[in-house]
Design an enzyme around this catalytic site. Structure first.
Site, PDB file in Angstrom:
ATOM      1  N   LYS A  10       5.898  -3.127   7.713  1.00 61.23           N
ATOM      2  CA  LYS A  10       6.942  -2.395   6.977  1.00 61.23           C
ATOM      3  C   LYS A  10       8.084  -3.363   6.755  1.00 61.23           C
ATOM      4  CE  LYS A  10       9.337   1.246   8.721  1.00 61.23           C
ATOM      5  NZ  LYS A  10       9.584   2.682   8.982  1.00 61.23           N
TER       6      LYS A  10
ATOM      7  N   ILE B 256       0.814  -1.215   0.000  1.00 55.78           N
ATOM      8  CA  ILE B 256       0.000   0.000   0.000  1.00 55.78           C
ATOM      9  C   ILE B 256       0.847   1.265   0.000  1.00 55.78           C
ATOM     10  CG2 ILE B 256      -2.086  -0.996   1.017  1.00 55.78           C
ATOM     11  CD1 ILE B 256      -1.044  -0.139   3.728  1.00 55.78           C
ATOM     12  N   GLY B 257       2.148   1.110  -0.102  1.00 58.96           N
ATOM     13  CA  GLY B 257       2.963   2.319  -0.168  1.00 58.96           C
ATOM     14  C   GLY B 257       4.427   2.011   0.006  1.00 58.96           C
ATOM     15  N   THR B 258       5.222   2.988  -0.379  1.00 61.21           N
ATOM     16  CA  THR B 258       6.657   2.840  -0.152  1.00 61.21           C
ATOM     17  C   THR B 258       7.087   3.894   0.836  1.00 61.21           C
ATOM     18  OG1 THR B 258       6.778   4.017  -2.204  1.00 61.21           O
ATOM     19  CG2 THR B 258       7.644   1.782  -2.201  1.00 61.21           C
TER      20      THR B 258
ATOM     21  N   ASP C 126      11.935  13.227  13.747  1.00 66.16           N
ATOM     22  CA  ASP C 126      11.437  13.245  12.377  1.00 66.16           C
ATOM     23  C   ASP C 126       9.928  13.447  12.375  1.00 66.16           C
ATOM     24  OD1 ASP C 126      11.898  11.089   9.442  1.00 66.16           O
ATOM     25  OD2 ASP C 126      11.543  13.224   9.655  1.00 66.16           O
TER      26      ASP C 126
ATOM     27  N   GLY D  11      12.076   0.676   2.376  1.00 66.20           N
ATOM     28  CA  GLY D  11      11.123  -0.399   2.595  1.00 66.20           C
ATOM     29  C   GLY D  11       9.777  -0.121   1.965  1.00 66.20           C
TER      30      GLY D  11
ATOM     31  N   GLY E  16      10.404   5.851   2.964  1.00 61.32           N
ATOM     32  CA  GLY E  16      11.723   6.348   2.614  1.00 61.32           C
ATOM     33  C   GLY E  16      12.620   5.160   2.336  1.00 61.32           C
TER      34      GLY E  16
END
Ligand SMILES: *[C@@H]1O[C@H](CO)[C@@H](O)[C@H](O)[C@H]1NC(C)=O
Ligand SMILES: *[C@@H]1O[C@H](CO)[C@@H](O)[C@H](O)[C@H]1NC(C)=O
Ligand SMILES: *[C@@H]1O[C@H](CO)[C@@H](O)[C@H](O)[C@H]1NC(C)=O
Ligand SMILES: *[C@@H]1O[C@H](CO)[C@@H](O)[C@H](O)[C@H]1NC(C)=O
Ligand SMILES: *[C@@H]1O[C@H](CO)[C@@H](O)[C@H](O)[C@H]1NC(C)=O
Ligand SMILES: *[C@@H]1O[C@H](CO)[C@@H](O)[C@H](O)[C@H]1NC(C)=O
Ligand SMILES: *[C@@H]1O[C@H](CO)[C@@H](O)[C@H](O)[C@H]1NC(C)=O
Ligand SMILES: *[C@@H]1O[C@H](CO)[C@@H](O)[C@H](O)[C@H]1NC(C)=O
Ligand SMILES: *[C@@H]1O[C@H](CO)[C@@H](O)[C@H](O)[C@H]1NC(C)=O
Length: 850
Positions: A587, A565-567, A687, A571, A569
Site C-alpha cells: 500500500k 490492483i486497487g485504490t 473501521d 493510496g 481510501g
C-alpha cells in the site's frame, strides 16, 4: 388404566406419585385435585421425554419447568424450551387436569394447532403466555372463564376470527396482548369493563370497526397500541379520559375526522403515533399540553393550516414528524425552543417563508428534513450552530442566495442535500473540511460552477487522477467506501449526460473523508522496534530478514500502474512478486498524500499496531518504508481481495456458500476477540467493514487496515477521540458521544455479519430495526438470494446463530451488545434458542428477541 397406556416404568412412577400425594393430601389451602389426572395430563402432553419419568424417586414437581404447592399439586408451568417437532395444547388440556395452576408460560415453545376450549378449565390461572408459537384457529369463548387472569398474551400467531365477547368479563386483566395475528371484526364495545388494564396491544391484526367509546373507562391504561389494523371512524373524544396513557399508537389505520380536542387531556403521554391515517383538520393548539411528549408522529395524514406556535411548549420532544401533510405558513420560530429535538421532519408540506434564524438552538438535532416545501430566501447561517447534525435535507424548496460558509463547520455532517433550489454563488471550498460528509447533493441549482479549484485542493488528493471534468461542472460518484488493501473497486464516475439546467453537481464521497478525519492524537513517534537507517529512512525489514527497498522497486517497476490492483481510501495497492517468488501486497501513499499529516499518522499507526499483532485472522505486516519520498507498507497478499468485492461479484458471491460465509464470520470473531482481549492493552479497530476484511485463495478471512485502530487504556472505561470509521458501519452511539469502546467494533461486526448473510449492505434494515415491518421480515427473505437457502440442519442452525448474534451486536445500547468474547463462546457452544426452527419461519423479530 395408566398401565395399559404407558410403559411399566412410567406406571411405577405414577404409582409413587399417587402414593406421595395421598400422604400429603391433607395439606390445607389447595383445591381438591386428582394426582392421577395431573400425571396423566403431563404424560399425554408429550412435553417431557420419558426418561424423566422412569425414575422411581422423581415426582412431577421436580420436572424442569414445574412448580408445585405444598400438597404436590402443580401451580406453575414455565417451558423455556423449544419443542422441535411441534406439540399441541390439545393433548395437554384433555380433561380438567390442573385445578391449582396459576401460571402457564409456554412462550416460544413451538406449539401448533388451536387453543382448545378446555383452556377454560384452568380456573385459577392468573398468568397465561402463549406468545410466539404457531397457533391458529379462533380464540375460544371459554377464555372468558379464566376469571382470575391478570396477564393474557397470545401475540405472534395466525389466530383468526373475532375477539370473543367473553373476554370483557376478565375484570382482573392488567395486560392483554393479541398483537400480530389475523383477528378481524371489532374491539368489543364493553372493553371498558376491563378497568384494571394497564397494557392493551392489538396491533398488526385486521380489526376494522371504529374505536368503541368505552375505551375511555380504561383509566389505568398506560399503553394502547392498535397500529396496523383497518380501524375506521374518528378518534372518540372519550379517549381524553384515559389519563394514565403514556404510549398511544394508532398509526397505519384508516382513522378519519379531526383530532378530538380532548387529546390535550392525556397529559402523561410520552409517545403519540397517529401517522398514516386520514385525519384532517388543523393541528390543535391543545397539543401543547402534552408536555411530556418525547415522540410525536402525525405524518402522512391530511392536516392543514399552520403549525401552531404552541408546539414550542413540547420541550421534551426528541422526535417530531409531521411530514406528508398539507401544512402551510411559516415554520414557527417556536420550534427552536425544542432543545431536546433530535429528529425533525416537516418534509412534503406546503410550508413557506424563511428558515427560523434561531434554529441553531437545536443543539441535539441529528436529522433535519425540510425537503419538498416552498421555503425561500437565504439558507440561514445559523444552521452552522447545529453541532450534532448528521443529515440535512433542504431539497425541493425555493432557497436562494449562496451556501452559507457556516455549514462547513458542521463536523458531524454526513449527508447534505441542497438539490433543486435556487442557490447561486460559489460552492464553498471549505466544504472539504466536512470530514464525515458521505453524501453531498447540489443538483439543480444556479451555482457559478467554480469547481476546478475546489477539486484541485481537495478531491484530487484522494482520488488522484480519477476524476472527470465536464467544462467547469462535475458529476462525481463513488458508490461505496473503497478502503481495502486489495480492492478492485474503482470509483464509478457517472457519465455527465445528466447535466441539468445551468449547474449540476452530485458529489458522493465515501470513506476517504473519514480516513482523513482520523487524527489519532495519541500516537507517539514510532518506537524502538523501528530501526533508523540511512538518516531519514525509517524502516523495518522483518520479512525474510533481508527484504530490500530495491527489490520492491524492481518488482513493481517503480510502482508502475500495471502492478496496481486497487485504490484504497487513500493510496494505491500494488501486487509485487519478490525475487524469492513470494507475492506481497503493497500500500503506497500518493506523493500528494505524503504531505497530509493525518494520512502519515494513520500510516504510522497501522505500522505500530500491526507490528505488535500476530494472529491468523489478522493481516500480516511484513515491512514498511516511511520516507517522505516513498511511503509504503508491505502485507501478506490476499488473493481474493476484499469481502466487499467478492459479495459484489455475482460469480464470486455464489462461490461463497453458507458454510464459507459462516467461516468468514468466525474468522472475524477470532480476530476481534484477539484484539479486544489477548493483547497487553485492548485494541479497538474502529473501521470494521467488508472492505477491510480480506480473503485468501481458500476464502479464509483476515481483518486488515489498522489505520484507525486504537489502544485502550485499561485503567479507563472509555476513551475519547475524533470520530473515525466508515459511514454505514459506525456504532450509533458515536453520533452522540465520542467515547470509543470495544463495543463500537461489536456494532460494526454486526453490520458486517448481516452484510455477509445478505450479500449487500443492510442499510434499510439498520434504519428500521424496531419497525414492525422489519421485524416481520423473514431471515430467508433478507438472506442472499443468489444462494439457495441453507438446507441441512447444521447450516440452518449456523446461519440462524450468526444472524441472531448479528442482531444482538446491533443493539443501540452499547452496554447490551455482547462482547466478542461471549460471541466467540456462543459460536463455540452453538447455542441458539432458534436452532430448531425451520429456516423459513425465522423472522428478524424472533432473531432480535430470541
Ligand atoms: C431411566 O433412568 C436411569 C437412571 O436414572 C437411566 O440410566 C436410564 O437411561 C433411563 N431410561 C430411559 C429409557 O431413559
Ligand atoms: C382426550 O382423551 C381421550 C380419552 O381420555 C382420548 O380419547 C382423546 O383422543 C384425547 N384427545 C386428544 C385431543 O388428545
Ligand atoms: C364457563 O363457566 C360457566 C359457568 O361457570 C360454565 O357454564 C361453562 O360451561 C364454562 N365454559 C367453558 C367452556 O368451560
Ligand atoms: C403520570 O405519570 C406520573 C409519573 O409516571 C404518575 O405518578 C402519575 O400518577 C401519572 N398520572 C396519571 C393521571 O396517571
Ligand atoms: C405555550 O405556548 C404559548 C405560546 O407560545 C405560551 O403563551 C404559553 O405560555 C405556553 N404554555 C405553557 C404551559 O408553557
Ligand atoms: C426527507 O423526506 C423526503 C420525503 O419525505 C424523503 O424522500 C427523503 O429521503 C428524506 N431525506 C432524508 C435525508 O432522509
Ligand atoms: C431571494 O428571493 C427573495 C424573495 O423571492 C428575493 O426578495 C431576494 O432578492 C432573493 N435573493 C437572491 C439573492 O436572489
Ligand atoms: C437528498 O439526498 C439524500 C442523500 O442522497 C437522500 O437520501 C434524500 O432522499 C434526498 N432527498 C430527496 C427529497 O430526494
Ligand atoms: C459534457 O456534458 C455535455 C452534456 O451532457 C456533453 O454534451 C459533453 O460532451 C460533455 N463534455 C465532456 C468533455 O465530456
Amino acid at each position: 388404566m395408566i398401565a395399559s397406556s404407558i410403559s411399566n416404568s412410567v406406571s411405577s412412577f405414577a404409582a409413587v406419585v399417587v402414593a406421595l400425594i395421598s400422604c400429603a393430601s391433607l395439606v390445607l389451602g389447595s383445591v381438591e385435585y386428582s394426582p392421577e389426572q395431573e400425571v396423566k395430563a403431563l404424560l399425554a402432553s408429550e412435553w417431557w421425554s420419558p426418561e424423566y419419568l422412569n425414575s422411581t424417586t422423581t415426582t412431577p414437581c421436580k420436572l424442569p419447568g414445574i412448580t408445585c404447592n405444598r400438597a404436590g399439586s402443580i401451580t406453575r408451568i414455565s417451558i423455556y424450551q423449544f419443542f422441535p417437532h411441534g406439540r399441541t395444547l390439545g393433548k395437554f388440556l384433555n380433561g380438567s387436569s390442573f385445578p391449582n395452576l396459576v401460571h402457564l408460560d409456554l412462550a416460544g415453545a413451538g406449539l401448533y394447532g388451536s387453543i382448545p376450549p378446555e383452556i377454560g378449565t384452568l380456573s385459577k390461572l392468573t398468568y397465561l403466555d402463549l406468545s410466539f408459537n404457531y397457533l391458529s384457529g379462533i380464540l375460544p369463548l371459554s377464555l372468558g372463564n379464566l376469571s382470575q387472569l391478570e396477564v393474557l398474551d397470545i401475540s405472534f400467531h395466525q389466530i383468526s376470527g373475532q375477539l370473543p365477547l367473553s373476554i370483557t368479563s376478565l375484570t382482573h386483566l392488567m395486560e392483554f396482548d393479541v398483537s400480530f395475528n389475523a383477528i378481524n371484526g371489532f374491539i368489543p364495545i364493553h372493553i371498558g369493563n376491563l378497568k384494571n388494564l394497564r397494557f392493551l396491544d392489538m396491533s398488526e391484526n385486521m380489526l376494522d370497526a371504529p374505536l368503541p367509546s368505552s375505551l375511555g373507562q380504561l383509566t389505568k391504561l398506560t399503553t394502547l397500541s392498535l397500529y396496523s389494523n383497518y380501524i375506521a371512524g374518528s378518534i372518540p373524544s372519550e379517549i381524553g379520559k384515559m389519563t394514565s396513557l403514556d404510549h398511544l399508537d394508532l398509526h397505519d389505520n384508516m382513522l378519519m375526522g379531526q383530532l378530538p380536542p380532548t387529546l390535550g387531556q392525556l397529559t402523561n403521554l410520552s409517545e403519540l403515533y397517529l401517522d398514516s391515517n386520514q385525519i384532517i383538520g388543523s393541528i390543535p393548539p391543545s397539543i401543547a399540553k402534552l408536555v411530556y411528549l418525547v415522540h410525536l408522529n402525525l405524518g402522512a395524514n391530511m392536516f392543514h393550516g399552520p403549525l401552531p406556535p404552541e408546539i414550542g411548549n413540547l420541550t421534551s420532544l426528541e422526535i417530531l414528524v409531521l411530514d406528508e401533510n398539507q401544512l402551510t405558513g411559516a415554520v414557527p420560530s417556536a420550534i427552536c425552543d425544542l432543545t431536546n429535538l433530535q429528529y425533525l421532519s416537516l418534509s412534503r408540506n406546503q410550508l413557506n417563508g424563511l428558515l427560523p434564524s434561531r434554529i441553531e438552538n437545536l443543539k441535539k438535532l441529528t436529522s433535519l428534513n425540510l425537503s419538498s416545501n416552498i421555503l425561500m430566501g437565504p439558507i440561514t447561517p445559523s444552521l452552522g450552530g447545529l453541532r450534532s447534525i448528521q443529515d440535512i435535507d433542504l431539497s425541493y424548496n425555493h432557497f436562494n442566495g449562496s451556501i452559507p460558509i457556516e455549514i462547513c463547520s458542521l463536523s458531524t455532517l454526513a449527508s447534505l442535500n441542497l438539490s433543486n433550489n435556487l442557490l447561486v454563488g460559489e460552492i464553498p471550498y471549505k466544504l472539504a473540511d466536512l470530514v464525515n460528509l458521505a453524501t453531498l447533493n447540489l443538483v439543480s441549482n444556479h451555482f457559478n460552477c467554480c469547481i476546478p479549484c475546489y477539486l484541485d485542493s481537495t478531491i484530487r488528493t484522494f482520488y488522484a487522477e480519477e476524476y472527470l471534468y465536464n467544462s467547469s461542472c462535475l458529476l462525481f460518484h463513488a458508490d461505496r467506501p473503497s478502503t481495502g488493501i486489495i480492492n478492485k473497486v474503482k470509483l464509478i464516475i457517472v457519465s455527465t449526460s445528466v447535466i441539468l439546467a445551468s449547474s449540476f453537481l452530485v458529489l458522493i464521497i465515501w470513506a476517504m473523508f473519514f480516513k482523513r478525519g482520523c487524527k489519532n492524537k495519541k500516537i507517539k513517534s514510532l518506537d524502538e522496534t523501528i530501526a533508523k537507517r540511512n538518516g531519514d529512512i525509517f524502516s523495518v525489514w522483518n520479512y525474510d530478514g533481508n527484504l530490500a527497498y530495491k527489490d520492491i522497486i524492481q518488482a513493481t517497476e517503480d510502482f508502475d500502474i500495471r502492478y496496481c490492483i486497487g485504490t484504497g481510501g487513500y493510496g494505491s495497492i500494488y501486487r509485487a512478486q519478490l525475487p524469492n517468488g513470494k507475492v506481497v501486497a503493497l500500500k503506497k501513499l500518493h506523493t500528494s498524500e505524503v504531505e497530509e499529516p493525518a494520512l502519515r499518522k494513520s500510516f504510522e499507526n497501522e505500522v505500530k499496531t500491526l507490528t505488535e499483532l500476530k494472529h491468523r485472522n489478522i493481516v500480516r505486516l511484513y515491512g514498511f518504508c516511511l520516507h517522505k519520498r516513498c511511503m509504503f507498507l508491505i502485507y501478506q497478499y490476499m488473493e481474493r481481495g476484499s469481502l466487499f468485492c467478492v459479495l459484489n461479484n455475482d460469480v464470486e458471491a455464489m462461490e461463497l456458500d453458507w458454510k464459507k460465509r459462516v467461516n468468514i464470520i468466525k474468522g472475524i470473531v477470532n480476530a476481534l476477540c484477539y484484539l479486544h482481549n489477548d493483547c497487553t492493552q485492548p485494541i479497538v479497530h474502529r473501521d470494521v467493514t467488508t472492505n477491510n476484511v480480506l480473503l485468501n485463495s481458500e476464502l479464509e478471512a483476515v481483518v486488515a487496515d489498522f489505520g484507525t485502530a486504537k489502544l485502550l487504556d485499561p485503567n479507563s472505561t472509555t476513551q475519547t477521540t475524533i470520530l473515525a470509521g466508515t459511514y454505514g458501519y459506525i456504532a450509533l452511539e458515536l453520533a452522540y458521544t465520542i467515547a470509543v469502546t470495544v463495543k463500537c467494533d461489536v456494532y460494526s461486526f454486526g453490520v458486517v455479519t448481516l452484510e455477509t448473510l445478505m450479500g449487500k449492505h443492510p442499510k434499510e434494515i439498520l434504519s428500521s430495526l424496531s419497525s414492525s415491518s422489519t421485524q416481520n421480515l423473514k431471515l430467508i427473505e433478507i438472506s442472499d438470494q443468489r444462494l439457495v437457502p441453507p438446507r441441512s440442519r447444521l447450516a440452518v442452525h449456523n446461519v440462524a446463530l450468526v444472524a441472531s448474534i448479528a442482531f444482538a451486536c446491533l443493539n443501540a445500547d452499547p452496554k447490551l451488545r455482547p462482547t466478542m468474547d461471549s460471541v466467540s463462546k456462543q459460536i463455540a457452544e452453538r447455542r441458539t434458542p432458534l436452532a430448531d426452527h425451520c429456516f423459513h419461519e425465522i423472522t428478524i423479530g424472533c432473531l432480535m428477541n430470541p
